[in-house]
Motif scaffolding. Structure first.
Motif, mmCIF file in Angstrom:
data_model
loop_
_atom_site.group_PDB
_atom_site.id
_atom_site.type_symbol
_atom_site.label_atom_id
_atom_site.label_comp_id
_atom_site.label_asym_id
_atom_site.label_seq_id
_atom_site.Cartn_x
_atom_site.Cartn_y
_atom_site.Cartn_z
ATOM 1 N N THR A 192 0.828 -1.208 0.000
ATOM 2 C CA THR A 192 0.000 0.000 0.000
ATOM 3 C C THR A 192 0.860 1.256 0.000
ATOM 4 O O THR A 192 0.576 2.224 -0.719
ATOM 5 C CB THR A 192 -0.928 0.000 1.220
ATOM 6 O OG1 THR A 192 -1.733 -1.189 1.211
ATOM 7 C CG2 THR A 192 -1.831 1.217 1.216
ATOM 8 N N ALA A 193 1.924 1.244 0.797
ATOM 9 C CA ALA A 193 2.813 2.410 0.861
ATOM 10 C C ALA A 193 3.514 2.641 -0.474
ATOM 11 O O ALA A 193 3.687 3.790 -0.904
ATOM 12 C CB ALA A 193 3.843 2.215 1.973
ATOM 13 N N ILE A 194 3.924 1.568 -1.162
ATOM 14 C CA ILE A 194 4.554 1.716 -2.465
ATOM 15 C C ILE A 194 3.585 2.339 -3.459
ATOM 16 O O ILE A 194 3.955 3.232 -4.245
ATOM 17 C CB ILE A 194 5.058 0.351 -2.964
ATOM 18 C CG1 ILE A 194 6.216 -0.151 -2.105
ATOM 19 C CG2 ILE A 194 5.494 0.432 -4.420
ATOM 20 C CD1 ILE A 194 6.669 -1.549 -2.451
ATOM 21 N N ALA A 195 2.341 1.899 -3.429
ATOM 22 C CA ALA A 195 1.333 2.475 -4.327
ATOM 23 C C ALA A 195 1.137 3.965 -4.034
ATOM 24 O O ALA A 195 1.000 4.773 -4.970
ATOM 25 C CB ALA A 195 0.012 1.723 -4.182
ATOM 26 N N ASP A 196 1.135 4.346 -2.761
ATOM 27 C CA ASP A 196 1.000 5.768 -2.414
ATOM 28 C C ASP A 196 2.189 6.582 -2.925
ATOM 29 O O ASP A 196 2.008 7.699 -3.448
ATOM 30 C CB ASP A 196 0.874 5.914 -0.893
ATOM 31 C CG ASP A 196 -0.413 5.331 -0.351
ATOM 32 O OD1 ASP A 196 -1.363 5.151 -1.139
ATOM 33 O OD2 ASP A 196 -0.471 5.033 0.866
ATOM 34 N N ILE A 197 3.384 6.049 -2.767
ATOM 35 C CA ILE A 197 4.578 6.766 -3.231
ATOM 36 C C ILE A 197 4.584 6.884 -4.753
ATOM 37 O O ILE A 197 4.931 7.941 -5.316
ATOM 38 C CB ILE A 197 5.842 6.067 -2.731
ATOM 39 C CG1 ILE A 197 5.969 6.223 -1.214
ATOM 40 C CG2 ILE A 197 7.076 6.640 -3.408
ATOM 41 C CD1 ILE A 197 6.136 7.647 -0.738
ATOM 42 N N GLU A 198 4.200 5.821 -5.440
ATOM 43 C CA GLU A 198 4.147 5.874 -6.905
ATOM 44 C C GLU A 198 3.136 6.903 -7.383
ATOM 45 O O GLU A 198 3.386 7.627 -8.355
ATOM 46 C CB GLU A 198 3.819 4.489 -7.468
ATOM 47 C CG GLU A 198 4.954 3.479 -7.307
ATOM 48 C CD GLU A 198 4.563 2.095 -7.772
ATOM 49 O OE1 GLU A 198 5.463 1.296 -8.082
ATOM 50 O OE2 GLU A 198 3.346 1.804 -7.804
ATOM 51 N N GLN A 199 1.998 7.001 -6.691
ATOM 52 C CA GLN A 199 1.009 8.004 -7.064
ATOM 53 C C GLN A 199 1.514 9.404 -6.781
ATOM 54 O O GLN A 199 1.313 10.330 -7.570
ATOM 55 C CB GLN A 199 -0.297 7.742 -6.301
ATOM 56 C CG GLN A 199 -1.438 8.679 -6.686
ATOM 57 C CD GLN A 199 -1.806 8.580 -8.156
ATOM 58 O OE1 GLN A 199 -1.759 7.495 -8.737
ATOM 59 N NE2 GLN A 199 -2.160 9.688 -8.765
ATOM 60 N N ALA A 200 2.203 9.578 -5.652
ATOM 61 C CA ALA A 200 2.781 10.882 -5.338
ATOM 62 C C ALA A 200 3.847 11.267 -6.363
ATOM 63 O O ALA A 200 3.988 12.443 -6.722
ATOM 64 C CB ALA A 200 3.373 10.868 -3.929
ATOM 65 N N ALA A 201 4.618 10.291 -6.848
ATOM 66 C CA ALA A 201 5.629 10.574 -7.874
ATOM 67 C C ALA A 201 4.979 11.027 -9.170
ATOM 68 O O ALA A 201 5.513 11.907 -9.868
ATOM 69 C CB ALA A 201 6.487 9.332 -8.102
ATOM 70 N N VAL A 202 3.839 10.431 -9.515
ATOM 71 C CA VAL A 202 3.114 10.872 -10.708
ATOM 72 C C VAL A 202 2.687 12.329 -10.554
ATOM 73 O O VAL A 202 2.796 13.136 -11.491
ATOM 74 C CB VAL A 202 1.900 9.956 -10.964
ATOM 75 C CG1 VAL A 202 1.025 10.524 -12.064
ATOM 76 C CG2 VAL A 202 2.362 8.554 -11.339
ATOM 77 N N GLN A 203 2.199 12.682 -9.380
ATOM 78 C CA GLN A 203 1.801 14.075 -9.137
ATOM 79 C C GLN A 203 2.996 15.016 -9.211
ATOM 80 O O GLN A 203 2.850 16.190 -9.549
ATOM 81 C CB GLN A 203 1.131 14.189 -7.773
ATOM 82 C CG GLN A 203 -0.157 13.396 -7.649
ATOM 83 C CD GLN A 203 -0.732 13.429 -6.246
ATOM 84 O OE1 GLN A 203 -0.334 14.246 -5.421
ATOM 85 N NE2 GLN A 203 -1.667 12.541 -5.968
#
Length: 487
Positions: A449-460
């Protein structure tokens, strides 16, 4: 990285990063792909010469396999480029290097950091003049010191002040480039669970604890809110290149004592440059503080306890992990599950200086963002840029002779080279930079879950990230530890 002038006097200047070079040895093909294509073509020609179509059909597994290896991508890279990574992984697995267990009874050599993997060779040297813990890497021939940094919130500043601080940080990096003796500069920003000691210290120093109802309520609020909060810690590490600074080291007495004297000069220069950039160095870390950072990285469950109790976990001899297990794309150590992501693409379009805010301000995720800068000497940078420009022109001429259409990506990379040459001529320095994000959580499911959050933040943040495979232990040491380790 290039800077575009601001559209108005108050807005900060936008910046554009150079693209990751995709140029290969010939016609855009890397050496492994070129070898795979060569083997495939050689197999086809030999089969046709010796046996015609029949032998060509029988040899199809050979030449078709070469084409598949060269052109079929897996996770963003051709299949043939995974062969060295997979081979090294299998060799390490067969040698039992994926599992580390500390031998508690056996004594370790004095001065070692008790770290797993290739970091086991690191040695501690305490500078007798400043008390700073300097980390010696005998294989890479570097000596590293770590500085704790305090700073105001960049996002809360007005545009003019943001631009002024960006320019000042650029001067800090230029100072490191002009030195010629630094191997690596690492900026590490860690998001850590807050133990509440900061709030408690503030209340103890500035509050009025008069046993009134308001004081009791405030004290209870601090006790409840502190451990549930989050704090950010920033460090800047510099690694002295003992090979480049060999003459100065000999002049200072030689050995680690002479290297420490040269590194002290770089520390003084960097401290002055940081203060000019409105960054507050709170001191160079001593052995106890380095031990807490290392222990907290591998054993996140005790990080808050180490922060509350100032005397616990401050021995470098026991700061390393007790157990580490590495898998293909994960790492488990003591009480933490970890994964390291590589920032494979920085923003391709112009962005403003605060573009990393989505990554840095992601709440509820324990992570460490590290940017490793490698200064390049002026003469070496000039030679490298001339070589790359010549190779681009040669490849363009070769593609034109073959009738291939010029790729816009190659054109953009060539423009980046021209811009870097112009910046170098104008007196700026050249740095190679690598971004790594170490994500940590207590269970494997929470880590996903944390990896998915970081990947989404990187997209932003207009960045592209990739989960590193086959090298998680080495990547974690580079990303989570402020020791100027490189992949």
């Amino acid at each position: 990285m290039t800077v575009q002038p601001p559209e108005s006097g108050d807005a900060p200047a936008a910046v554009a990063f150079s693209r990751l070079s995709r140029r290969g040895v010939l016609l855009g093909l890397s050496l492994p792909r070129l070898l795979a294509v060569a083997v495939s073509v050689a197999t086809m020609v030999t089969a046709l010469y010796l046996g015609g179509g029949t032998l060509l059909a029988l040899a199809a597994p050979g030449w078709v396999g070469g084409v598949v290896l060269a052109w079929v991508p897996v996770s963003g890279r051709p299949l043939v480029e995974w062969i060295p990574i997979a081979a090294r992984w299998c060799w390490r697995a067969s040698a039992g290097q994926l599992v580390y267990r500390r031998r508690i009874v056996a004594l370790r050599p004095a001065g070692t950091l008790a770290l797993p993997g290739d970091a086991a060779s690191l040695r501690e040297y305490v500078d007798p003049t400043t008390g700073t813990a300097m980390i010696h890497d005998p294989h890479a021939r570097t000596l590293t010191a770590v500085c704790q940094i305090e700073h105001s919130s960049f996002m809360l500043l007005d545009s003019a002040e943001q631009q002024r601080r960006v320019n000042a940080w650029g001067r800090v990096l230029a100072t490191c480039c002009r030195s010629g003796r630094l191997a690596v500069l690492q900026v590490s920003e860690r998001a850590l669970p807050d133990s509440g000691s900061g709030l408690a210290d503030w209340w103890r120093q500035r509050g009025t604890d008069d046993d009134s109802w308001a004081a009791a309520t405030y004290r209870d609020l601090i006790a409840r809110a502190g451990p549930a909060g989050e704090r950010h810690a920033t460090t800047i590490s510099i690694a002295l290149d003992l090979t480049a600074a060999a003459r100065q080291v000999r002049a200072a007495g030689g050995g680690l004592r002479g290297a420490a004297a040269v590194l002290r000069q770089e520390m003084t220069t960097l401290t002055a440059a940081l203060r000019t950039a409105d960054l507050t160095p709170t001191g160079w870390l001593d052995p106890g503080q380095i031990a807490v950072v290392l222990r907290s990285a591998y054993d996140p469950a005790v990080a808050a306890a180490l922060d509350r109790h100032g005397e616990l976990g401050r021995d470098l001899a026991t700061a390393g992990p007790v157990a580490v297990t590495e898998t293909w794309d994960r790492l488990r150590s003591d009480t933490g599950h970890h994964a390291v992501l590589w920032i494979s693409e920085w923003p391709r379009s112009a962005v403003y200086p605060g573009f990393l805010a989505p990554l840095l301000l992601t709440s509820g995720t324990r992570r460490t963002l590290s940017v490793l800068y490698t200064p390049v000497r002026i003469d070496q940078a000039a030679r490298d840029l001339r070589r790359r420009r010549t190779e681009h022109l040669s490849d363009a001429a070769q593609r034109a002779r073959l009738g291939q259409i010029d790729d816009p990506v190659h054109t953009a990379e060539y423009q980046d080279i021209l811009q870097q040459e112009a910046d170098l001529t104008a007196g700026h320095g050249i740095l190679r930079y690598t971004g790594l994000i170490a994500v940590t959580n207590t269970t494997a499911d929470q880590l996903d879950t944390a990896i998915a959050d970081i990947e989404q933040a990187a997209v932003q943040a207009n960045c592209e990230t990739r989960l590193l495979s086959g090298q998680q232990a080495q990547a974690f040491a580079a990303a989570a530890l402020p020791l100027c380790r490189q992949l």
